[in-house]
Design a protein around this motif. Structure first.
Motif, short mmCIF file in Angstrom:
data_model
loop_
_atom_site.label_atom_id
_atom_site.label_comp_id
_atom_site.label_asym_id
_atom_site.label_seq_id
_atom_site.Cartn_x
_atom_site.Cartn_y
_atom_site.Cartn_z
N LEU A 35 11.29 18.20 3.66
CA LEU A 35 10.41 18.63 2.60
C LEU A 35 9.83 17.44 1.82
CD1 LEU A 35 9.29 21.15 1.16
CD2 LEU A 35 11.31 21.10 -0.31
N HIS A 36 10.58 16.35 1.76
CA HIS A 36 10.17 15.20 0.95
C HIS A 36 9.61 14.05 1.79
CE1 HIS A 36 11.73 16.75 -2.87
NE2 HIS A 36 12.67 17.32 -2.13
N THR A 37 9.58 14.21 3.10
CA THR A 37 9.06 13.15 3.96
C THR A 37 7.85 13.58 4.79
OG1 THR A 37 10.66 13.77 5.70
CG2 THR A 37 11.30 11.99 4.18
N ILE A 38 7.54 14.85 4.83
CA ILE A 38 6.53 15.37 5.74
C ILE A 38 5.14 14.80 5.45
CG2 ILE A 38 6.09 17.46 4.38
CD1 ILE A 38 5.77 18.97 7.06
N LEU A 39 4.87 14.44 4.20
CA LEU A 39 3.54 13.95 3.85
C LEU A 39 3.36 12.46 4.07
CD1 LEU A 39 2.49 15.92 0.62
CD2 LEU A 39 2.02 16.43 3.02
N PHE A 40 4.36 11.75 4.59
CA PHE A 40 4.21 10.32 4.84
C PHE A 40 3.29 10.02 6.02
CE2 PHE A 40 8.16 9.11 2.39
CZ PHE A 40 7.59 8.07 1.68
N GLU A 41 3.39 10.77 7.10
CA GLU A 41 2.83 10.37 8.39
C GLU A 41 1.35 9.98 8.34
OE1 GLU A 41 1.59 12.26 12.72
OE2 GLU A 41 2.70 13.50 11.29
N ILE A 42 0.50 10.87 7.91
CA ILE A 42 -0.95 10.64 8.02
C ILE A 42 -1.41 9.48 7.13
CG2 ILE A 42 -3.23 11.70 7.90
CD1 ILE A 42 -1.40 12.90 10.04
N PRO A 43 -1.05 9.45 5.83
CA PRO A 43 -1.50 8.31 5.02
C PRO A 43 -0.92 6.97 5.46
CG PRO A 43 -0.06 9.74 3.74
CD PRO A 43 -0.37 10.47 5.00
N VAL A 44 0.31 6.96 5.98
CA VAL A 44 0.89 5.69 6.45
C VAL A 44 0.13 5.18 7.67
CG1 VAL A 44 2.94 4.62 7.48
CG2 VAL A 44 3.17 6.05 5.44
N LEU A 45 -0.22 6.07 8.59
CA LEU A 45 -1.02 5.65 9.74
C LEU A 45 -2.38 5.14 9.29
CD1 LEU A 45 -0.19 8.49 12.29
CD2 LEU A 45 0.52 6.11 12.44
N ALA A 46 -2.99 5.83 8.34
CA ALA A 46 -4.29 5.38 7.83
C ALA A 46 -4.17 4.02 7.16
CB ALA A 46 -4.85 6.42 6.84
N ILE A 47 -3.07 3.78 6.48
CA ILE A 47 -2.84 2.49 5.84
C ILE A 47 -2.71 1.39 6.89
CG2 ILE A 47 -1.06 1.15 4.62
CD1 ILE A 47 -0.67 3.65 2.81
N VAL A 48 -1.89 1.62 7.91
CA VAL A 48 -1.71 0.60 8.96
C VAL A 48 -3.05 0.26 9.60
CG1 VAL A 48 -0.66 0.12 11.21
CG2 VAL A 48 0.69 1.24 9.42
N ASN A 49 -3.84 1.28 9.91
CA ASN A 49 -5.15 1.05 10.51
C ASN A 49 -6.04 0.22 9.60
OD1 ASN A 49 -6.10 2.14 13.13
ND2 ASN A 49 -5.12 4.01 12.41
N GLU B 149 0.82 -1.21 0.00
CA GLU B 149 0.00 0.00 0.00
C GLU B 149 0.86 1.26 0.00
OE1 GLU B 149 -3.14 0.41 -0.46
OE2 GLU B 149 -3.80 -1.67 -0.38
N VAL B 150 1.97 1.23 0.73
CA VAL B 150 2.87 2.39 0.73
C VAL B 150 3.51 2.57 -0.64
CG1 VAL B 150 5.03 3.29 1.70
CG2 VAL B 150 3.29 2.32 3.22
N ARG B 151 3.79 1.47 -1.31
CA ARG B 151 4.35 1.58 -2.67
C ARG B 151 3.35 2.26 -3.60
NH1 ARG B 151 5.97 -3.39 -3.13
NH2 ARG B 151 8.02 -2.83 -2.31
N LYS B 152 2.09 1.91 -3.46
CA LYS B 152 1.05 2.57 -4.27
C LYS B 152 0.94 4.05 -3.91
CE LYS B 152 -1.68 -1.69 -4.56
NZ LYS B 152 -2.92 -2.36 -4.08
N LEU B 153 1.05 4.35 -2.62
CA LEU B 153 1.04 5.74 -2.17
C LEU B 153 2.15 6.54 -2.85
CD1 LEU B 153 0.23 8.03 -0.10
CD2 LEU B 153 1.86 6.97 1.49
#
Length: 399
Positions: free
Chosen positions: A114-128, A52-56
């Motif tokens: 600048l290139h990592t800040i957008l990971f947090e929220i979608p990754v948490l949503a994916i894990v959930n 899922e992260v790869r698709k993200l």
């Protein structure tokens, strides 16, 4: 595919990201994942989470999304130009079973802020969502709908509370994207004017809602490494925010170093400059009383200021807070997990926190010690000393 748009995140990620682009483009950071819920085995789902992260990481902003962001008065054109080229890069994130062998997983995000800040929220949503679609393959949506109806009825039960408004802050710990959207639409139809909006930019755009958010803990934590002096890092963070937004997005986060340290730094200048402050740990009633008294002591009418409550709220607590503070200040309530993951199952208490910036440890020492997340005991001790904070018990460090 769980995440289908890079807008499926909280607004404050974009507001912070713009500050990073303009003021801290060279900063490098490290984030770490933690599941605070005991006895949860996430290891069987590692491969699915990775897919899922790869698709993200394959997503890009489309023109419609960029046009939507462009319409926001505080978003600047060069930031839109940057986002037009942006994508999340898989090389900055690693997802592995924990070597402890206890069912935990390790997620590390390392790279340019600048290139990592957008990971947090979608990754948490994916894990959930991966976890719940594997453990609750036939979700009891009827139970969730009944609970949601009860909340709507409770909020609208008393005419004198008609101007008590709530917002959805539940992206990171939602049961699923499908359920999140249903919750938002149900709140929009059921609460009408009492539904203030959502922190989720994608659903705000899709359903004509107000997107809400300003700054998060990571911004003020990073300032520990980016500012000129550690003791002044909170002041520096507020000043840089004001430099970027010139009076817009004026809600200050109050709990990175606890309320005592916040009030010490949030002087008359900031009281008058910022529109209000957000509560996210500790006793909310005590916090509100102290902040109102602080405004009065600094010659500010608290009735002109916004107090935002967002810490583990449910509707009964919202109503209690509203009853205590109505008429004494402006009020806003952000409700998260209790809206988007309340179907009768135990929600996961998962977080991704910044733990380093430019190779230096960074930490949050809030009024709820269980929220602290830094494994460098020497740095915790030093930070506590600098800000005059009672050091958390050893067993709480690194939780």
């Amino acid at each position: 595919m769980i995440i289908t748009s890079l807008l499926d995140t909280d607004l404050y990620k974009f507001t912070m990201m713009q500050v990073v682009l303009h003021l801290f483009p060279a900063a490098n950071v490290e984030y770490k994942f933690r599941c605070r819920t005991p006895n949860v085995d996430l290891v069987p789902y590692v491969d699915e989470i990775r897919r899922e992260v790869r698709k993200l990481c394959g997503l890009r902003f489309n023109e419609g999304e960029l046009d939507y962001l462009r319409q926001m008065r505080f978003i600047k054109s060069d930031f839109i130009d940057f986002l037009a080229l942006f994508h999340l890069n898989e090389k900055y994130i690693s997802i592995t079973p924990s070597p402890k062998g206890n069912g935990e997983i390790d997620i590390y995000i390392k790279g340019p802020w600048l290139h990592t800040i957008l990971f947090e929220i979608p990754v948490l949503a994916i894990v959930n969502e991966v976890y719940f679609r594997n453990t609750q393959q036939q979700p009891d949506y009827s139970e969730g709908r009944e609970r949601l109806r009860d909340k709507i009825q409770l909020l609208g039960a008393r005419p004198e509370f008609a101007d008590c408004k709530i917002a959805d802050y539940g992206t990171r710990r939602r049961f699923s994207g499908r359920w999140h959207e249903e919750v938002i639409l149900t709140l929009k139809d059921g609460l009408r004017e009492q539904f203030a909006g959502t922190s989720n930019v994608f659903y705000a755009m899709k359903h004509g809602l107000t997107p809400l958010g300003t700054m998060a803990h990571e911004y003020l934590q990073a300032c520990q490494a980016l500012g000129p002096r550690l003791r002044d890092s909170q002041i520096y963070g507020f000043e840089m925010w004001a430099k970027e937004y010139r009076g817009d997005l004026g809600i200050a986060l109050s709990d990175v170093y606890g309320m005592k340290a916040f009030l010490r730094d949030f002087d008359m200048y900031f009281c008058k400059l910022f529109d209000g402050a957000r509560h996210d740990s500790g006793d909310p009633f005590d916090w509100g009383e102290r902040l109102i008294a602080h405004y009065e002591a600094n010659r500010c009418d608290p009735r002109t200021k916004v107090l935002v409550f967002s810490d583990a709220l449910d509707i009964p607590k919202v109503l209690q807070l509203y009853e205590r503070f109505r008429g004494r200040c402006k009020l806003a309530f952000g409700v998260g997990t209790n809206l988007t993951n309340d179907l009768g199952y135990n929600p996961l208490q998962i977080v991704i926190k910044m733990v380093k910036c430019n190779g230096q440890p960074v930490a949050k020492l809030s009024d709820s010690p269980g929220k602290n997340m830094c494994e460098d005991k020497a740095y915790i001790a030093y930070l506590s000393q600098v800000f005059g904070i009672e050091q958390p018990a050893e067993e709480e460090v690194g939780k």
